[in-house]
Scaffold this active site. Sequence first.
Site, PDB file in Angstrom:
ATOM      1  CD  GLU A 129      -5.665  30.355  19.836  1.00 57.92           C
ATOM      2  OE1 GLU A 129      -6.188  30.836  20.858  1.00 57.92           O
ATOM      3  OE2 GLU A 129      -5.326  31.043  18.841  1.00 57.92           O
ATOM      4  CG  HIS A 183      -8.402  29.873  15.327  1.00 59.89           C
ATOM      5  ND1 HIS A 183      -7.627  30.017  14.215  1.00 59.89           N
ATOM      6  CD2 HIS A 183      -7.586  30.180  16.376  1.00 59.89           C
ATOM      7  CE1 HIS A 183      -6.419  30.425  14.563  1.00 59.89           C
ATOM      8  NE2 HIS A 183      -6.351  30.518  15.882  1.00 59.89           N
ATOM      9  CG  HIS A 220      -2.748  32.489  13.423  1.00 64.81           C
ATOM     10  ND1 HIS A 220      -3.513  33.578  13.701  1.00 64.81           N
ATOM     11  CD2 HIS A 220      -2.957  31.632  14.462  1.00 64.81           C
ATOM     12  CE1 HIS A 220      -4.162  33.388  14.834  1.00 64.81           C
ATOM     13  NE2 HIS A 220      -3.852  32.216  15.327  1.00 64.81           N
ATOM     14  CG  HIS A 277      -2.302  27.426  16.557  1.00 62.29           C
ATOM     15  ND1 HIS A 277      -3.553  27.128  16.095  1.00 62.29           N
ATOM     16  CD2 HIS A 277      -2.341  28.715  16.985  1.00 62.29           C
ATOM     17  CE1 HIS A 277      -4.312  28.207  16.219  1.00 62.29           C
ATOM     18  NE2 HIS A 277      -3.612  29.184  16.774  1.00 62.29           N
ATOM     19  CB  CYS A 287       0.436  36.793  14.357  1.00 61.03           C
ATOM     20  SG  CYS A 287      -0.903  35.638  13.993  1.00 61.03           S
TER      21      CYS A 287
END
Length: 146
Positions: A60, A62, A66, A100, A114
């Site tokens: 994914e 975004h 993270h 990732h 995370c």
Amino acid sequence: MNVHRSCKSYDWESVPVLMYKEDGTHFKDITRRILFDGTTGIDAQLRYFEIQPGGYSTLESHEHVHQVLIIRGSGRALVGDSIIELKKLDCVEIKPQTWHQFQAGSEEPFGFLCLVAVDRDKPHRPTEADLVKLCSDDRIANFIRL
Ligand code: MN
């Protein structure tokens, strides 16, 4: 004060084990725990993810970031166009709009903390065009799991 006592191995009292995501089949053998869920002065969520041997997280990307600290076992991750080996106590930051995916090795669970913003965008998965681009690199084509 908000203390989560460690109990058993990589488990915490009164911290439930959650599904990684509510739906989908684009991940395998991964769980999620929310250790801290944002409070006054820190709008961040600290989660613990654990991937069983052979499992993987969603491929994914975004806008949100993270910050990841490995605390159990070892594994590998695709981060952008790099495939990196990760072992206990390694740290990695996933920048905005970076593809990732985390994968456990075959021997032991792979666990990591995370950190994310509480207020964050939804992840998106690769389109067919994204996949064509990603898979033009053989290393990435061989790594990713969909
Ligand atoms: Mn992500």
